[in-house]
Scaffold this motif. Structure first.
Motif, PDB file in Angstrom:
ATOM      1  N   GLU A  71       0.550  -1.462   0.260  1.00  0.00           N
ATOM      2  CA  GLU A  71       0.257  -0.145   0.022  1.00  0.00           C
ATOM      3  C   GLU A  71       1.157   1.286  -0.269  1.00  0.00           C
ATOM      4  O   GLU A  71      -0.113   2.399  -0.313  1.00  0.00           O
ATOM      5  CB  GLU A  71      -0.711   0.085   1.424  1.00  0.00           C
ATOM      6  CG  GLU A  71      -0.630  -0.112   2.315  1.00  0.00           C
ATOM      7  CD  GLU A  71      -0.867  -1.420   3.287  1.00  0.00           C
ATOM      8  OE1 GLU A  71      -0.571  -1.918   4.082  1.00  0.00           O
ATOM      9  OE2 GLU A  71      -0.492  -2.767   1.918  1.00  0.00           O
ATOM     10  N   PHE A  72       2.727   1.087   0.137  1.00  0.00           N
ATOM     11  CA  PHE A  72       3.024   1.824   0.339  1.00  0.00           C
ATOM     12  C   PHE A  72       3.289   2.716  -1.341  1.00  0.00           C
ATOM     13  O   PHE A  72       4.420   3.670  -1.341  1.00  0.00           O
ATOM     14  CB  PHE A  72       3.780   2.353   1.562  1.00  0.00           C
ATOM     15  CG  PHE A  72       3.144   2.390   2.934  1.00  0.00           C
ATOM     16  CD1 PHE A  72       2.195   3.278   2.990  1.00  0.00           C
ATOM     17  CD2 PHE A  72       3.659   1.341   3.632  1.00  0.00           C
ATOM     18  CE1 PHE A  72       1.403   3.419   4.369  1.00  0.00           C
ATOM     19  CE2 PHE A  72       3.336   1.248   5.007  1.00  0.00           C
ATOM     20  CZ  PHE A  72       1.337   2.154   5.597  1.00  0.00           C
ATOM     21  N   THR A  73       3.979   1.496  -2.099  1.00  0.00           N
ATOM     22  CA  THR A  73       4.509   1.546  -2.560  1.00  0.00           C
ATOM     23  C   THR A  73       4.453   2.228  -4.186  1.00  0.00           C
ATOM     24  O   THR A  73       5.459   3.545  -4.840  1.00  0.00           O
ATOM     25  CB  THR A  73       4.805   0.299  -4.019  1.00  0.00           C
ATOM     26  OG1 THR A  73       3.852  -0.226  -4.102  1.00  0.00           O
ATOM     27  CG2 THR A  73       5.665  -0.760  -2.835  1.00  0.00           C
ATOM     28  N   GLN A  74       2.679   2.889  -4.045  1.00  0.00           N
ATOM     29  CA  GLN A  74       2.854   4.108  -4.878  1.00  0.00           C
ATOM     30  C   GLN A  74       3.429   5.411  -4.990  1.00  0.00           C
ATOM     31  O   GLN A  74       3.712   5.906  -5.833  1.00  0.00           O
ATOM     32  CB  GLN A  74       1.261   4.251  -5.417  1.00  0.00           C
ATOM     33  CG  GLN A  74       0.898   5.293  -6.838  1.00  0.00           C
ATOM     34  CD  GLN A  74      -0.832   4.952  -6.837  1.00  0.00           C
ATOM     35  OE1 GLN A  74      -1.091   4.640  -6.452  1.00  0.00           O
ATOM     36  NE2 GLN A  74      -1.080   5.776  -7.501  1.00  0.00           N
ATOM     37  N   GLY A  75       3.059   6.082  -3.353  1.00  0.00           N
ATOM     38  CA  GLY A  75       4.192   7.094  -3.248  1.00  0.00           C
ATOM     39  C   GLY A  75       5.414   7.231  -2.526  1.00  0.00           C
ATOM     40  O   GLY A  75       6.060   8.451  -3.158  1.00  0.00           O
ATOM     41  N   SER A  76       5.596   5.695  -2.238  1.00  0.00           N
ATOM     42  CA  SER A  76       7.155   5.679  -2.253  1.00  0.00           C
ATOM     43  C   SER A  76       8.016   5.983  -3.952  1.00  0.00           C
ATOM     44  O   SER A  76       9.636   6.002  -4.027  1.00  0.00           O
ATOM     45  CB  SER A  76       8.312   4.647  -1.299  1.00  0.00           C
ATOM     46  OG  SER A  76       7.789   3.451  -1.587  1.00  0.00           O
ATOM     47  N   GLY A  77       8.141   4.841  -4.464  1.00  0.00           N
ATOM     48  CA  GLY A  77       8.433   4.729  -5.785  1.00  0.00           C
ATOM     49  C   GLY A  77       9.526   3.478  -5.280  1.00  0.00           C
ATOM     50  O   GLY A  77      10.175   3.564  -6.477  1.00  0.00           O
ATOM     51  N   ALA A  78       9.354   2.782  -3.988  1.00  0.00           N
ATOM     52  CA  ALA A  78       9.943   1.087  -4.366  1.00  0.00           C
ATOM     53  C   ALA A  78       9.485   0.459  -4.553  1.00  0.00           C
ATOM     54  O   ALA A  78       8.063   0.306  -4.975  1.00  0.00           O
ATOM     55  CB  ALA A  78       9.939   1.786  -2.517  1.00  0.00           C
TER      56      ALA A  78
END
Length: 136
Positions: A71-78
């Motif tokens: 759920e955090f990859t879109q914001g982090s780009g990781a």
């Protein structure tokens, strides 16, 4: 056989005598170029291409998941952690990261700019002249 193994297997410690005092080597520099490295074999855990110094990784918190959790990859780009990290040993899907996959550094490691301890003659299959299926 044990006596022969000392002659056949190179020493990784570097010291000739087990209790000999040696000058410590400088701490190696971490490779922190954020470039994803090619894997040497299928199913190899990817290496960490950035510094993790100061990251907290304990039973209560996992700093890696702040960027790599689904759920955090879109914001982090990781890149997202593998879907296998959300599975039990029996293949049952979980809503959160499996406890057995929670401690990332058990499999994933950062890279340091150091010489190899021993020689490596690994050759990738693509360099052996083995073609891809259907190339004929």
């Amino acid at each position: 056989m044990a006596q022969m193994s000392a002659q056949l297997v190179p020493s990784l410690t570097g010291a000739k005598q087990p209790m000999e005092n040696l000058q410590a080597n400088p701490v190696p520099r971490w490779v922190v170029d954020d470039i994803r490295k090619m894997r040497a074999y299928p199913e190899q855990p990817p290496v960490i291409p950035h510094s993790i110094e100061g990251y907290q990784l304990s039973v209560n918190t996992n700093r890696c998941l702040a960027c790599h959790k689904r759920e955090f990859t879109q914001g982090s780009g990781a890149p997202m952690i593998s879907v296998t990290h959300y599975m039990t040993r029996e293949g049952q899907m979980l809503a959160d990261v499996s406890p057995r996959r929670y401690f990332c550094t058990a499999c994933h490691v950062p890279q340091a700019d150091t010489p190899a301890l021993i020689g490596n003659s690994f050759v990738d299959m693509s360099e052996l002249g083995v073609g891809h299926a259907g190339d004929q």
